[in-house]
Design a protein around this motif. Sequence first.
Motif, PDB file in Angstrom:
ATOM      1  N   MET A 336      12.945  -3.774  -1.768  1.00  0.00           N
ATOM      2  CA  MET A 336      14.082  -4.404  -2.471  1.00  0.00           C
ATOM      3  C   MET A 336      14.966  -5.298  -1.315  1.00  0.00           C
ATOM      4  O   MET A 336      15.273  -6.357  -1.569  1.00  0.00           O
ATOM      5  CB  MET A 336      14.573  -3.688  -3.304  1.00  0.00           C
ATOM      6  N   VAL A 337      15.257  -4.454  -0.356  1.00  0.00           N
ATOM      7  CA  VAL A 337      16.040  -4.931   0.623  1.00  0.00           C
ATOM      8  C   VAL A 337      15.461  -5.958   1.521  1.00  0.00           C
ATOM      9  O   VAL A 337      15.787  -7.110   1.828  1.00  0.00           O
ATOM     10  CB  VAL A 337      16.600  -3.795   1.595  1.00  0.00           C
ATOM     11  N   HIS A 338      14.176  -5.874   1.747  1.00  0.00           N
ATOM     12  CA  HIS A 338      13.400  -6.913   2.519  1.00  0.00           C
ATOM     13  C   HIS A 338      13.178  -8.071   1.494  1.00  0.00           C
ATOM     14  O   HIS A 338      13.430  -9.354   1.964  1.00  0.00           O
ATOM     15  CB  HIS A 338      11.766  -6.260   2.570  1.00  0.00           C
ATOM     16  N   HIS A 339      13.119  -8.161   0.159  1.00  0.00           N
ATOM     17  CA  HIS A 339      12.700  -9.086  -0.610  1.00  0.00           C
ATOM     18  C   HIS A 339      14.169  -9.899  -0.901  1.00  0.00           C
ATOM     19  O   HIS A 339      14.121 -11.170  -0.883  1.00  0.00           O
ATOM     20  CB  HIS A 339      12.286  -8.743  -1.943  1.00  0.00           C
ATOM     21  N   GLY A 388       3.256 -10.761   3.541  1.00  0.00           N
ATOM     22  CA  GLY A 388       2.693  -9.410   4.070  1.00  0.00           C
ATOM     23  C   GLY A 388       2.050  -9.251   5.341  1.00  0.00           C
ATOM     24  O   GLY A 388       1.201  -8.196   5.516  1.00  0.00           O
ATOM     25  N   LEU A 389       2.096 -10.289   6.025  1.00  0.00           N
ATOM     26  CA  LEU A 389       1.436  -9.901   7.525  1.00  0.00           C
ATOM     27  C   LEU A 389       1.776  -9.140   8.126  1.00  0.00           C
ATOM     28  O   LEU A 389       3.313  -9.018   8.396  1.00  0.00           O
ATOM     29  CB  LEU A 389       1.175 -11.331   8.208  1.00  0.00           C
ATOM     30  N   ILE A 396       5.366  -3.707   5.844  1.00  0.00           N
ATOM     31  CA  ILE A 396       5.725  -2.269   6.046  1.00  0.00           C
ATOM     32  C   ILE A 396       5.911  -1.647   4.525  1.00  0.00           C
ATOM     33  O   ILE A 396       5.656  -0.669   4.067  1.00  0.00           O
ATOM     34  CB  ILE A 396       6.857  -1.998   6.734  1.00  0.00           C
ATOM     35  N   GLY A 397       6.766  -2.642   3.928  1.00  0.00           N
ATOM     36  CA  GLY A 397       7.253  -2.152   2.328  1.00  0.00           C
ATOM     37  C   GLY A 397       6.082  -2.172   1.316  1.00  0.00           C
ATOM     38  O   GLY A 397       5.877  -1.082   0.652  1.00  0.00           O
ATOM     39  N   LYS A 398       5.126  -2.955   1.485  1.00  0.00           N
ATOM     40  CA  LYS A 398       3.772  -3.110   0.601  1.00  0.00           C
ATOM     41  C   LYS A 398       2.983  -1.941   0.960  1.00  0.00           C
ATOM     42  O   LYS A 398       2.455  -1.157   0.287  1.00  0.00           O
ATOM     43  CB  LYS A 398       3.061  -4.345   0.776  1.00  0.00           C
ATOM     44  N   PHE A 399       2.617  -1.748   2.352  1.00  0.00           N
ATOM     45  CA  PHE A 399       1.936  -0.378   2.914  1.00  0.00           C
ATOM     46  C   PHE A 399       2.462   0.766   2.274  1.00  0.00           C
ATOM     47  O   PHE A 399       1.795   1.732   1.556  1.00  0.00           O
ATOM     48  CB  PHE A 399       1.684  -0.427   4.260  1.00  0.00           C
ATOM     49  N   THR A 490      12.267  -5.509  10.502  1.00  0.00           N
ATOM     50  CA  THR A 490      10.998  -5.245  11.193  1.00  0.00           C
ATOM     51  C   THR A 490      11.188  -4.371  12.405  1.00  0.00           C
ATOM     52  O   THR A 490      10.905  -3.091  12.471  1.00  0.00           O
ATOM     53  CB  THR A 490      10.158  -6.327  11.466  1.00  0.00           C
ATOM     54  N   ILE A 491      12.329  -4.991  13.422  1.00  0.00           N
ATOM     55  CA  ILE A 491      12.509  -4.221  14.478  1.00  0.00           C
ATOM     56  C   ILE A 491      13.421  -2.735  14.053  1.00  0.00           C
ATOM     57  O   ILE A 491      12.743  -1.795  14.644  1.00  0.00           O
ATOM     58  CB  ILE A 491      13.782  -5.001  15.298  1.00  0.00           C
ATOM     59  N   PHE A 492      14.176  -2.567  12.968  1.00  0.00           N
ATOM     60  CA  PHE A 492      14.906  -1.585  12.895  1.00  0.00           C
ATOM     61  C   PHE A 492      14.221  -0.801  11.517  1.00  0.00           C
ATOM     62  O   PHE A 492      14.905  -0.240  10.878  1.00  0.00           O
ATOM     63  CB  PHE A 492      16.247  -1.590  12.584  1.00  0.00           C
ATOM     64  N   ALA A 493      12.899  -0.947  11.341  1.00  0.00           N
ATOM     65  CA  ALA A 493      12.297  -0.676  10.205  1.00  0.00           C
ATOM     66  C   ALA A 493      12.338   0.913  10.085  1.00  0.00           C
ATOM     67  O   ALA A 493      12.563   1.501   9.053  1.00  0.00           O
ATOM     68  CB  ALA A 493      10.912  -1.217  10.058  1.00  0.00           C
TER      69      ALA A 493
END
Length: 533
Positions: A336-339, A388-389, A396-399, A490-493
């Motif tokens: 959700m945060v990503h989106h 989602g690449l 990361i979220g989808k995986f 991504t960097i701070f995932a």
Amino acid sequence: MSGIAPALVPLLVTLPLLGAAIALIAGGHRRTQIIVSVVTLSVVFIIAATLLVVVDVGNQAIAVSVGGWPIPFGIVLYVDRLAALLVVVSSVVLLAVLLFSVGQGAADGDDDTPVSIFHPSYLILAAGIFTAFIAGDLFNLYVGFEILLVASYVLITLGSTESRIRTGVVYIVVSLVSSILFLAAIAMIYGALGTVNMVQISERMGELPQQTQLVLHLMLLLAFSIKAAVFPLSFWLPDSYPTAPAPVTAVFAGLLTKVGVYAIIRTETELFLDNDVNFLLMVVALATMIVGILGAVAQAELKRILSFTLVSHIGYMIFGIAIATPASIGATIYYMVHHIVVQTTLFLAVGLIERRAGSTSILRVKGLMRAAPVIAILYFIPAVNLGGLPPFSGFIGKFALFEAAADVGTPVMLVLIVGGVATSLLTLYALMRAWNLAFWREEDDSAETEARISYLGASPAAAVETERRVIPKIMTAATTGMVAVTVALTIFAGPIYDVCARIGASLLEPVTLVQLEQQHDDSTGGTQKGDLP
């Protein structure tokens, strides 16, 4: 810091409302309104970030009863990790879109977003979003929805063009239906349980017959699903959002549907944890993903493509909620945060494309790679992220969602994983097709290319053209900043996902009324302490 934290909680709502009042009074002073709006949202971000650190490091939520009324009789504002995280992300998005709108208003003379109306409405929208996130009872959640919806009615019709008024009417009618359902559900819950406090509802819900619980459950889900644009209740969104001004579309796409998803998360993890409708949610999630992305593939206008992808990716969040494990809820929060961030960024990038090319139709826009390489980068990074690449946050979220589903391992979960992978691939296809046509295609491309995409000519808004306009530096800077935030996800995932995982674990062990009262006592100077589960 934890001692003053409770005093900061009401400021998340009162500051935007106060800022809106000042901006309204200063209607003839554009610079004053801008300063008030920027300062207000910046301070809210600092407060929300402080609260997030306090509740996460201290492993303790903050409950504040407004007006000093004892819990649960007063209005309870409740800040846990989830509420604090979403307020932080929302304030960042609201601030970036505000700066984008400032640049647009300065360049266009505020034709599309009249500053005297825009800034007060925008801050009221922010107040409504923040109220919804920190509401500790259903009625206050309803109030938050209504505050943001009233402001959104104004923002979506800014400019008073025929198309905006027409789609605005649809948006208003659908929102009113959702609000009526929500209010009716609140009345029924109060009649059955004698309370609207979420913690008390969760404790008393088991006293009701299963059939009654199911009716109340489905009514709330129906109301929130309309707001979240879950299929088949998403019909209103693709026509409503694209007609609004670019900043309004960006903030609507990023935040408003997520408020509905947030309400569903609270409903499923706190109010009806023992009342299982997860299979229904799985079916709805799969339909939302597939139907939404098929709609995107059939579009030729960038805003409509993004609007349909918005619908489809709501399906991932419903998917995560339906799995109903700590890992899946944590993955849902991260996604959700990503989106929120990525979808907002894409709409801002499309706003730049529209100004540079005079259109958002992929049938008409050509050669932007040479003409506007910066815009090409600003579109490409969030586009591949949403698709989602790896190694981006979308992957990361989808995986994480697929892994949580695989751990459950039922046939239905496997079907949903396949549907999620297909949706991701089609998202990448739709966005990269747009990238290829708008950026790589040259002005003198052969008729063969035109023939291959002629089937899109009948899609809505395929032939729409607008005036080409200058792009102020602040608009590019705001979009660049949002792209940087998407990369930061991504960097701070690792640390961000750890916070989301802790949220997932705590949400499935709801707070009791005793704990809520202890948290309130501790936050107001008492000696008792209520830890998050």
